[in-house]
Design a protein around this motif. Sequence first.
Motif, PDB file in Angstrom:
ATOM      1  N   ARG A 105     -38.924  13.064  49.656  1.00  0.00           N
ATOM      2  CA  ARG A 105     -37.484  13.232  49.942  1.00  0.00           C
ATOM      3  C   ARG A 105     -36.618  13.064  48.682  1.00  0.00           C
ATOM      4  O   ARG A 105     -35.440  12.690  48.757  1.00  0.00           O
ATOM      5  CB  ARG A 105     -37.024  12.257  51.031  1.00  0.00           C
ATOM      6  N   SER A 106     -37.197  13.386  47.522  1.00  0.00           N
ATOM      7  CA  SER A 106     -36.497  13.200  46.247  1.00  0.00           C
ATOM      8  C   SER A 106     -35.167  13.947  46.194  1.00  0.00           C
ATOM      9  O   SER A 106     -34.184  13.458  45.629  1.00  0.00           O
ATOM     10  CB  SER A 106     -37.387  13.678  45.091  1.00  0.00           C
ATOM     11  N   PHE A 107     -35.111  15.148  46.792  1.00  0.00           N
ATOM     12  CA  PHE A 107     -33.900  15.986  46.657  1.00  0.00           C
ATOM     13  C   PHE A 107     -32.684  15.388  47.355  1.00  0.00           C
ATOM     14  O   PHE A 107     -31.553  15.827  47.120  1.00  0.00           O
ATOM     15  CB  PHE A 107     -34.144  17.423  47.082  1.00  0.00           C
ATOM     16  N   LEU A 108     -32.866  14.378  48.177  1.00  0.00           N
ATOM     17  CA  LEU A 108     -31.725  13.754  48.846  1.00  0.00           C
ATOM     18  C   LEU A 108     -30.929  12.855  47.899  1.00  0.00           C
ATOM     19  O   LEU A 108     -29.899  12.293  48.286  1.00  0.00           O
ATOM     20  CB  LEU A 108     -32.188  12.980  50.088  1.00  0.00           C
ATOM     21  N   GLN A 109     -31.365  12.760  46.640  1.00  0.00           N
ATOM     22  CA  GLN A 109     -30.584  12.070  45.610  1.00  0.00           C
ATOM     23  C   GLN A 109     -29.572  13.012  44.944  1.00  0.00           C
ATOM     24  O   GLN A 109     -28.770  12.572  44.118  1.00  0.00           O
ATOM     25  CB  GLN A 109     -31.515  11.499  44.533  1.00  0.00           C
ATOM     26  N   LEU A 110     -29.604  14.299  45.286  1.00  0.00           N
ATOM     27  CA  LEU A 110     -28.745  15.292  44.635  1.00  0.00           C
ATOM     28  C   LEU A 110     -27.595  15.720  45.547  1.00  0.00           C
ATOM     29  O   LEU A 110     -27.771  15.832  46.767  1.00  0.00           O
ATOM     30  CB  LEU A 110     -29.565  16.529  44.244  1.00  0.00           C
ATOM     31  N   PHE A 111     -26.453  15.985  44.928  1.00  0.00           N
ATOM     32  CA  PHE A 111     -25.270  16.442  45.667  1.00  0.00           C
ATOM     33  C   PHE A 111     -24.719  17.689  44.961  1.00  0.00           C
ATOM     34  O   PHE A 111     -23.739  17.621  44.222  1.00  0.00           O
ATOM     35  CB  PHE A 111     -24.220  15.323  45.734  1.00  0.00           C
ATOM     36  N   PRO A 112     -25.362  18.846  45.186  1.00  0.00           N
ATOM     37  CA  PRO A 112     -25.034  20.047  44.402  1.00  0.00           C
ATOM     38  C   PRO A 112     -23.704  20.690  44.807  1.00  0.00           C
ATOM     39  O   PRO A 112     -23.220  20.538  45.936  1.00  0.00           O
ATOM     40  CB  PRO A 112     -26.195  21.003  44.724  1.00  0.00           C
ATOM     41  N   GLU A 113     -23.170  21.469  43.865  1.00  0.00           N
ATOM     42  CA  GLU A 113     -22.024  22.338  44.164  1.00  0.00           C
ATOM     43  C   GLU A 113     -22.522  23.633  44.794  1.00  0.00           C
ATOM     44  O   GLU A 113     -21.952  24.133  45.765  1.00  0.00           O
ATOM     45  CB  GLU A 113     -21.255  22.623  42.878  1.00  0.00           C
ATOM     46  N   ILE A 114     -23.576  24.199  44.227  1.00  0.00           N
ATOM     47  CA  ILE A 114     -24.213  25.406  44.764  1.00  0.00           C
ATOM     48  C   ILE A 114     -25.713  25.140  44.832  1.00  0.00           C
ATOM     49  O   ILE A 114     -26.286  24.576  43.895  1.00  0.00           O
ATOM     50  CB  ILE A 114     -23.955  26.641  43.875  1.00  0.00           C
ATOM     51  N   ALA A 115     -26.343  25.529  45.931  1.00  0.00           N
ATOM     52  CA  ALA A 115     -27.790  25.317  46.053  1.00  0.00           C
ATOM     53  C   ALA A 115     -28.450  26.512  46.701  1.00  0.00           C
ATOM     54  O   ALA A 115     -27.918  27.097  47.656  1.00  0.00           O
ATOM     55  CB  ALA A 115     -28.090  24.060  46.869  1.00  0.00           C
ATOM     56  N   VAL A 116     -29.606  26.896  46.171  1.00  0.00           N
ATOM     57  CA  VAL A 116     -30.472  27.886  46.807  1.00  0.00           C
ATOM     58  C   VAL A 116     -31.587  27.137  47.535  1.00  0.00           C
ATOM     59  O   VAL A 116     -32.124  26.154  47.025  1.00  0.00           O
ATOM     60  CB  VAL A 116     -31.074  28.852  45.753  1.00  0.00           C
ATOM     61  N   ILE A 117     -31.910  27.603  48.742  1.00  0.00           N
ATOM     62  CA  ILE A 117     -33.080  27.097  49.459  1.00  0.00           C
ATOM     63  C   ILE A 117     -34.031  28.272  49.652  1.00  0.00           C
ATOM     64  O   ILE A 117     -33.702  29.236  50.340  1.00  0.00           O
ATOM     65  CB  ILE A 117     -32.707  26.465  50.807  1.00  0.00           C
ATOM     66  N   THR A 118     -35.193  28.207  49.004  1.00  0.00           N
ATOM     67  CA  THR A 118     -36.110  29.354  48.977  1.00  0.00           C
ATOM     68  C   THR A 118     -37.043  29.409  50.183  1.00  0.00           C
ATOM     69  O   THR A 118     -37.506  30.474  50.560  1.00  0.00           O
ATOM     70  CB  THR A 118     -36.991  29.309  47.708  1.00  0.00           C
ATOM     71  N   SER A 119     -37.364  28.244  50.758  1.00  0.00           N
ATOM     72  CA  SER A 119     -38.373  28.183  51.822  1.00  0.00           C
ATOM     73  C   SER A 119     -38.359  26.788  52.421  1.00  0.00           C
ATOM     74  O   SER A 119     -37.938  25.824  51.778  1.00  0.00           O
ATOM     75  CB  SER A 119     -39.768  28.489  51.253  1.00  0.00           C
ATOM     76  N   ILE A 149     -27.080  28.888  49.527  1.00  0.00           N
ATOM     77  CA  ILE A 149     -27.614  30.255  49.535  1.00  0.00           C
ATOM     78  C   ILE A 149     -29.057  30.164  50.017  1.00  0.00           C
ATOM     79  O   ILE A 149     -29.958  29.787  49.268  1.00  0.00           O
ATOM     80  CB  ILE A 149     -27.542  30.892  48.129  1.00  0.00           C
ATOM     81  N   ALA A 150     -29.281  30.461  51.283  1.00  0.00           N
ATOM     82  CA  ALA A 150     -30.599  30.288  51.900  1.00  0.00           C
ATOM     83  C   ALA A 150     -31.323  31.631  51.968  1.00  0.00           C
ATOM     84  O   ALA A 150     -30.690  32.679  52.198  1.00  0.00           O
ATOM     85  CB  ALA A 150     -30.451  29.708  53.302  1.00  0.00           C
ATOM     86  N   LYS A 151     -32.621  31.587  51.767  1.00  0.00           N
ATOM     87  CA  LYS A 151     -33.398  32.804  51.970  1.00  0.00           C
ATOM     88  C   LYS A 151     -33.175  33.299  53.399  1.00  0.00           C
ATOM     89  O   LYS A 151     -33.171  32.515  54.349  1.00  0.00           O
ATOM     90  CB  LYS A 151     -34.879  32.531  51.725  1.00  0.00           C
ATOM     91  N   HIS A 152     -32.970  34.604  53.528  1.00  0.00           N
ATOM     92  CA  HIS A 152     -32.653  35.182  54.832  1.00  0.00           C
ATOM     93  C   HIS A 152     -33.733  34.822  55.858  1.00  0.00           C
ATOM     94  O   HIS A 152     -34.920  34.966  55.592  1.00  0.00           O
ATOM     95  CB  HIS A 152     -32.533  36.705  54.717  1.00  0.00           C
ATOM     96  N   GLY A 153     -33.307  34.330  56.999  1.00  0.00           N
ATOM     97  CA  GLY A 153     -34.242  33.952  58.049  1.00  0.00           C
ATOM     98  C   GLY A 153     -34.465  32.459  58.180  1.00  0.00           C
ATOM     99  O   GLY A 153     -35.006  32.002  59.188  1.00  0.00           O
ATOM    100  N   LEU A 154     -34.047  31.679  57.157  1.00  0.00           N
ATOM    101  CA  LEU A 154     -34.200  30.227  57.261  1.00  0.00           C
ATOM    102  C   LEU A 154     -33.163  29.653  58.224  1.00  0.00           C
ATOM    103  O   LEU A 154     -32.027  30.125  58.304  1.00  0.00           O
ATOM    104  CB  LEU A 154     -34.045  29.565  55.882  1.00  0.00           C
ATOM    105  N   ASP A 155     -33.563  28.609  58.920  1.00  0.00           N
ATOM    106  CA  ASP A 155     -32.728  28.011  59.944  1.00  0.00           C
ATOM    107  C   ASP A 155     -31.763  26.994  59.335  1.00  0.00           C
ATOM    108  O   ASP A 155     -31.913  25.784  59.497  1.00  0.00           O
ATOM    109  CB  ASP A 155     -33.631  27.352  61.009  1.00  0.00           C
ATOM    110  N   ILE A 156     -30.781  27.501  58.595  1.00  0.00           N
ATOM    111  CA  ILE A 156     -29.695  26.669  58.073  1.00  0.00           C
ATOM    112  C   ILE A 156     -28.394  27.233  58.647  1.00  0.00           C
ATOM    113  O   ILE A 156     -28.068  28.399  58.428  1.00  0.00           O
ATOM    114  CB  ILE A 156     -29.635  26.696  56.528  1.00  0.00           C
ATOM    115  N   THR A 157     -27.677  26.428  59.405  1.00  0.00           N
ATOM    116  CA  THR A 157     -26.469  26.905  60.095  1.00  0.00           C
ATOM    117  C   THR A 157     -25.278  26.020  59.762  1.00  0.00           C
ATOM    118  O   THR A 157     -25.417  24.977  59.111  1.00  0.00           O
ATOM    119  CB  THR A 157     -26.676  26.892  61.622  1.00  0.00           C
ATOM    120  N   SER A 158     -24.115  26.417  60.237  1.00  0.00           N
ATOM    121  CA  SER A 158     -22.881  25.652  59.995  1.00  0.00           C
ATOM    122  C   SER A 158     -22.933  24.272  60.649  1.00  0.00           C
ATOM    123  O   SER A 158     -22.150  23.386  60.306  1.00  0.00           O
ATOM    124  CB  SER A 158     -21.670  26.437  60.512  1.00  0.00           C
ATOM    125  N   ALA A 159     -23.863  24.078  61.578  1.00  0.00           N
ATOM    126  CA  ALA A 159     -24.044  22.741  62.157  1.00  0.00           C
ATOM    127  C   ALA A 159     -24.712  21.790  61.163  1.00  0.00           C
ATOM    128  O   ALA A 159     -24.627  20.570  61.318  1.00  0.00           O
ATOM    129  CB  ALA A 159     -24.886  22.838  63.431  1.00  0.00           C
TER     130      ALA A 159
END
Length: 444
Positions: free
Chosen positions: A166-180, A211-221
């Motif tokens: 869970r290392s990435f929970l130490q980051l608070f990005p302005e812009i982030a890509v999620i590849t998978s 910016i999530a790879k198309h099809g990933l389950d990331i929503t406004s919720a």
Amino acid sequence: MYKNIYFIGIGGIGMSAIARYYNRKGFCVSGYDKTPSPLTAALEEEGISIHYEDNTAFVPEDVESTLVVYTPAIPKDMGELVYVQEKGYRVIKRSRMLGEITRGQRCMAVAGTHGKTTTSTLVSHIFTYSGEGCSAFLGGISKNYDSNLLISQNDVVVAEADEFDRSFLQLFPEIAVITSMDADHLDIYGDEGHIREAFKAFASQVSGTVIAKHGLDITSADTKAEIKTYSFGNPDADFYSEALEDGHFNLHYPGGVIEDCVVGIPGWVNIENATGAAAIGLTYGLDPQKIRQALATFSGVKRRFDLQVKKKDCVYIDDYAHHPEEISAALSSVRNSYPEMKLTAVFQPHLYTRTRDFAPEFAQALSKADKLILLDIYPAREEPIPGVTSEIIFKDVTCPEKVLLKRSELMEYLSKEPVSLLMTLGAGDIDRFVDEIAQMLENR
């Protein structure tokens, strides 16, 4: 104020970037690693003192002025780690250190169970080449800059956001890509549902755009950030690449089209990574034509679809792929690039737990090769698990030819093996063979 920064596990790719950063900043940096490597040799050349035995005598004596950074890959009962905890040193994980470095800066982060190293390295190259500049902490050695660290005077930081522990929970990005968001690290997360929860938690910490790879389950919720999507070939995404001939593509984005792009390294999977990286640059506001030029001049990352030999009758590519989805993408990408050649894959499984948890998926992915050479498991931080060997993958592989070898048998076997298209895969110590294999094939 700390004068000394001591790293336990300094030779790790993420640890070494932070060590280099503080060395450049003028701190007294030193550390331990289990084995010498080209990376530790490079650190020593830069003036960092490294030792290779678990020995507390090397830990700086001044507790108050020494900060200790460790990687969770180090066993909890390792002597030096126990010592610094008992003696009252301030001891923090690598991920916390990276979080502290990026706090207060404009963080551009790339997360994902695969694709993040190439994508984040592409992002750093786009920012650097465009003239905007960035500091960057990368999970691989950029071939453009021969380093996993870039330092800039501006406040932009590109970070590879690692989901391990869970290392990435130490980051608070302005812009982030999620590849998978594929199942992995089940020894940490338990199941795929908890991995998805962690990625959603990461998305919730993004302030500007996800910016999530198309099809990933990331929503406004999941996040208050704006959500955009990217894809290789799917026009429903906000950013998508439209394939042309010979690896060229048009990059469509909300403001228009960047025509006739090409990435400096082969494979459709790298066009997809480039699309995600370009999406960060475009969202930030970089010039589209500068992005186009940057993509064309990208030399890649060591051990990421890394072309070692390219002759008329022989091609050799090395890749870090160690998850079934990565292996599937790597093999289909190389097959697509060299459709007429017989594809021989050499794979070294990484971790007993990952082998146990994904044996059927590994077998299915590796069956895409014409021939498989499967090595024994690289244990890394783990103790053996009864009944878990490479055989549990091997028995279900369906490619036309397959052979099971010990690591020590590989070079002798390859010396007698006629290969036309060879790919080595794995996150263990298979990289120690790369130069030797490349030299052997060049001399044939």
